[in-house]
Write a protein that holds these residues in place. Structure first.
Motif, PDB file in Angstrom:
ATOM      1  N   GLU A   1      14.834   8.757 -13.573  1.00 39.10           N
ATOM      2  CA  GLU A   1      16.010   8.035 -13.080  1.00 39.10           C
ATOM      3  C   GLU A   1      15.862   7.464 -11.681  1.00 39.10           C
ATOM      4  O   GLU A   1      16.720   6.681 -11.243  1.00 39.10           O
ATOM      5  N   HIS A   2      14.787   7.819 -10.964  1.00 38.27           N
ATOM      6  CA  HIS A   2      14.554   7.221  -9.640  1.00 38.27           C
ATOM      7  C   HIS A   2      14.284   5.718  -9.743  1.00 38.27           C
ATOM      8  O   HIS A   2      14.395   5.000  -8.748  1.00 38.27           O
ATOM      9  N   LEU A   3      13.911   5.255 -10.934  1.00 42.24           N
ATOM     10  CA  LEU A   3      13.703   3.818 -11.150  1.00 42.24           C
ATOM     11  C   LEU A   3      14.949   3.216 -11.772  1.00 42.24           C
ATOM     12  O   LEU A   3      15.453   3.700 -12.795  1.00 42.24           O
ATOM     13  N   ILE A   4      15.432   2.150 -11.151  1.00 40.22           N
ATOM     14  CA  ILE A   4      16.623   1.437 -11.609  1.00 40.22           C
ATOM     15  C   ILE A   4      16.247  -0.027 -11.816  1.00 40.22           C
ATOM     16  O   ILE A   4      15.539  -0.610 -10.996  1.00 40.22           O
TER      17      ILE A   4
ATOM     18  N   VAL B   1       5.444   0.605  -8.072  1.00 34.41           N
ATOM     19  CA  VAL B   1       6.518   1.545  -8.402  1.00 34.41           C
ATOM     20  C   VAL B   1       6.020   2.977  -8.258  1.00 34.41           C
ATOM     21  O   VAL B   1       6.723   3.846  -7.723  1.00 34.41           O
ATOM     22  N   GLN B   2       4.790   3.217  -8.687  1.00 36.65           N
ATOM     23  CA  GLN B   2       4.232   4.568  -8.587  1.00 36.65           C
ATOM     24  C   GLN B   2       4.073   4.992  -7.124  1.00 36.65           C
ATOM     25  O   GLN B   2       4.283   6.165  -6.785  1.00 36.65           O
ATOM     26  N   TYR B   3       3.712   4.054  -6.243  1.00 34.56           N
ATOM     27  CA  TYR B   3       3.649   4.372  -4.807  1.00 34.56           C
ATOM     28  C   TYR B   3       4.992   4.948  -4.347  1.00 34.56           C
ATOM     29  O   TYR B   3       5.058   5.929  -3.589  1.00 34.56           O
ATOM     30  N   CYS B   4       6.079   4.304  -4.790  1.00 42.15           N
ATOM     31  CA  CYS B   4       7.416   4.744  -4.389  1.00 42.15           C
ATOM     32  C   CYS B   4       7.735   6.120  -4.964  1.00 42.15           C
ATOM     33  O   CYS B   4       8.333   6.967  -4.285  1.00 42.15           O
ATOM     34  N   PHE B   5       7.332   6.343  -6.191  1.00 39.87           N
ATOM     35  CA  PHE B   5       7.553   7.661  -6.795  1.00 39.87           C
ATOM     36  C   PHE B   5       6.737   8.732  -6.080  1.00 39.87           C
ATOM     37  O   PHE B   5       7.205   9.863  -5.907  1.00 39.87           O
TER      38      PHE B   5
ATOM     39  N   THR C   1       0.841  -1.204   0.000  1.00 41.33           N
ATOM     40  CA  THR C   1       0.000   0.000   0.000  1.00 41.33           C
ATOM     41  C   THR C   1       0.874   1.251   0.000  1.00 41.33           C
ATOM     42  O   THR C   1       2.065   1.208   0.332  1.00 41.33           O
ATOM     43  N   GLN C   2       0.246   2.355  -0.338  1.00 42.26           N
ATOM     44  CA  GLN C   2       0.944   3.635  -0.263  1.00 42.26           C
ATOM     45  C   GLN C   2       1.346   3.937   1.180  1.00 42.26           C
ATOM     46  O   GLN C   2       2.424   4.502   1.435  1.00 42.26           O
ATOM     47  N   GLN C   3       0.522   3.517   2.124  1.00 39.02           N
ATOM     48  CA  GLN C   3       0.811   3.774   3.538  1.00 39.02           C
ATOM     49  C   GLN C   3       2.105   3.094   3.978  1.00 39.02           C
ATOM     50  O   GLN C   3       2.897   3.672   4.740  1.00 39.02           O
ATOM     51  N   LEU C   4       2.361   1.874   3.478  1.00 39.89           N
ATOM     52  CA  LEU C   4       3.597   1.175   3.811  1.00 39.89           C
ATOM     53  C   LEU C   4       4.803   1.956   3.282  1.00 39.89           C
ATOM     54  O   LEU C   4       5.784   2.176   4.007  1.00 39.89           O
ATOM     55  N   ILE C   5       4.734   2.373   2.045  1.00 37.96           N
ATOM     56  CA  ILE C   5       5.847   3.092   1.434  1.00 37.96           C
ATOM     57  C   ILE C   5       6.083   4.416   2.159  1.00 37.96           C
ATOM     58  O   ILE C   5       7.231   4.803   2.427  1.00 37.96           O
ATOM     59  N   ASP C   6       5.013   5.101   2.501  1.00 37.16           N
ATOM     60  CA  ASP C   6       5.155   6.370   3.227  1.00 37.16           C
ATOM     61  C   ASP C   6       5.790   6.146   4.597  1.00 37.16           C
ATOM     62  O   ASP C   6       6.576   6.979   5.063  1.00 37.16           O
ATOM     63  N   LEU C   7       5.463   5.010   5.231  1.00 40.47           N
ATOM     64  CA  LEU C   7       6.050   4.701   6.534  1.00 40.47           C
ATOM     65  C   LEU C   7       7.564   4.498   6.402  1.00 40.47           C
ATOM     66  O   LEU C   7       8.342   5.009   7.226  1.00 40.47           O
TER      67      LEU C   7
END
Length: 505
Positions: A271-274, A219-223, A174-180
């Motif tokens: 470039e944030h994606l590798i 990936v979009q969550y991370c971005f 989830t987005q919440q996990l990535i934000d954490l």
């Protein structure tokens, strides 16, 4: 006095002859015959096409090839100066890779052999909509990208699980996990993904579009959280470095087909994606490592061919077995005895190497005794138990801090100081405290050993220019019961603080 004058004359004659000799050598070196090639191997895409072979000769030259009607040359002779032969081949539908030796002879006596190769086109090309190269948002070198990362965490046992992402009991990302994760100060995520579980057509190796879309969503969550992301192929057992011949050609073709699809789907991220070619490829011998480098080369070619931002994307290549020892032995550019050659990339300074660190395995991997050794519960100077019941659970001093120092220093000496960026894609410790019930002091000491390991290994990685990515740990808890997920939370603040202390943030 006469004798002295004679000696002086001899000295002058000696100096004069020396000058003549040096001048003659320089003239000879200047006039030495030249036939200079940009490379001695050349690959043509399995779909067919034309590549240029450039060289320089100071005399007339001619080119011949030993058989191989599948390869045509734009010219077979020429005069002195810079020259280019265009090599053209049609699609290789033979089912096997092929090669031919091209020989260039110059009338100055120089001769060069060039091996031209073409992989087999076993699966259809998924590079059906290549874009023009797009450098916007792709300006950083691989080293600059690594220097911007504080440290990272793996979304473990999720998108790499069998079936869908909940196959190993983890909830959907989830987005919440990535934000954490981002809130802790970490700014990088490694996403292990198993793609071969989601092939919907084995004859063509087509990946389920729904799976591609789901991974893209993560990936979009991370971005959204402004994180750096490393996306790999994880538990994909097809990456077999032991096979040869037609079987190896099939593996290579599958690797290319999978990466063409991934790269095309993710092409517009900056470039944030590798991308990372594999995970822990089993390669230990020279031949197996050479095979791994072949697969890595197909990965690079597949990504670059799709164009767009992929034309400039940073790419991660795994060391054989993702082993630091083998990385130093096989890939160290200063080692005159190295047996493997890294793949080539037309885009400079975009390559990253990867190793994993689970050392000592008695402490980091096993929590139960194994046939090859006992599990160690305590690691590090000052963290050994004195309880006679558990003295055999203390780690060997030879595998503690000094060993970490030497390991990480070798990466700095052999790679990062030479401009080759490196990530430690995984590291972790096993949980041992539960083996010490009824002994609270030892149970706490086992926990402290793990926290010390986190801090020490993370610090030494960072000091030596390596980006560390923690594997699992209990830091980020993701409750999931009866198919219902609850918000993620920090489950071990002391462990997190140890990592942050080591990483320096």
């Amino acid at each position: 006095m006469k004798i002295i004058k004679t000696q002086n004359i001899y000295k002058v004659l000696g100096i004069f002859l020396g000058i003549l000799l040096v001048t003659s050598c320089k003239k000879s070196q200047t006039e030495s015959a030249q036939l200079t090639l940009s490379n001695i191997t050349q690959a043509i895409s399995e779909e067919g096409g034309t590549v240029g072979l450039s060289f320089t000769s100071d005399a007339e030259w001619s080119a011949t090839k030993e058989g191989a009607e599948w390869l045509s040359l734009s010219q077979t002779s020429g005069g002195s100066g810079a020259g280019t032969i265009n090599l053209t081949a049609s699609s290789n539908s033979t089912g096997a890779s092929r090669s031919v030796v091209l020989i260039i002879n110059s009338t100055n006596g120089q001769r060069r052999r060039i091996t031209v190769t073409q992989n087999a086109q076993i699966y259809p090309s998924y590079n059906i909509s290549p874009k023009a190269a797009d450098a916007a948002g792709m300006n950083s070198t691989a080293m600059e990208l690594c220097n911007k990362m504080t440290m990272g965490w793996n979304i473990y046992n999720t998108l790499d699980a069998p079936g869908w992402e909940t196959g190993w009991g983890q909830p959907p990302v989830t987005q919440q996990l990535i934000d954490l994760v981002k809130s802790t100060g970490m700014n990088a995520i490694r996403i292990p993904v198993t793609w071969s579980n989601h092939i919907i057509n084995k004859q063509t190796q087509e990946i389920d579009p729904l799976w591609l879309a789901r991974v893209k969503e993560v990936v979009q969550y991370c971005f959204n959280a402004k994180m750096y992301v490393i996306l790999n192929t994880h538990h994909d057992g097809y990456i077999d470095c032991k096979v040869t011949g037609a079987k190896q050609d099939t593996v290579n073709a599958k690797h290319k087909a999978i990466w063409q699809q991934i790269a095309t789907t993710m092409r517009d991220f900056d470039e944030h994606l590798i991308f990372a070619s594999a995970n822990e490829p089993e390669a230990t011998t020279d031949q197996e490592t050479a095979t791994l480098m072949r697969y890595h080369q197909s990965f690079i070619n597949a990504v670059r061919s799709t164009g767009g931002k992929n034309a400039y994307r940073a790419l991660v290549l795994q060391a054989p077995n993702t082993s630091l020892t083998l990385m130093n032995e096989q890939l160290n550019p200063a080692n005159v005895y190295k047996r493997a050659t890294l793949p080539s990339d037309a885009v400079p300074q975009k390559m990253i190497l990867e190793f994993h660190y689970y050392s000592p395995p008695n402490f980091c991997i096993i929590s139960e005794d194994a046939s090859w050794g006992k599990a160690w519960y305590f690691w590090g100077s000052g963290f050994h138990t004195k309880n006679p019941l558990f003295l055999d659970r203390n780690s060997s001093p030879a595998s503690e801090e000094a060993s970490v120092d030497a390991a990480m220093r070798s990466v700095k000496t052999n790679f990062t100081d030479r401009g080759i960026p490196v990530i430690m894609g995984e590291y972790d410790v096993s949980y041992h405290a539960d083996k010490l019930k009824g002994y609270p002091a030892d149970s706490l000491l086992a926990l402290k050993s793990g926290w010390h390991f986190y801090a020490y290994v993370t610090k030494q990685a960072k000091v030596n220019g390596i980006v560390p990515f923690l594997w699992a740990s209990g830091i980020f808890q993701r409750p999931f019961k009866n198919g219902v997920a609850a918000p993620a939370y920090i489950g071990d603040q002391v462990a997190l603080d140890s990592l942050k202390k080591g990483a320096g943030f």
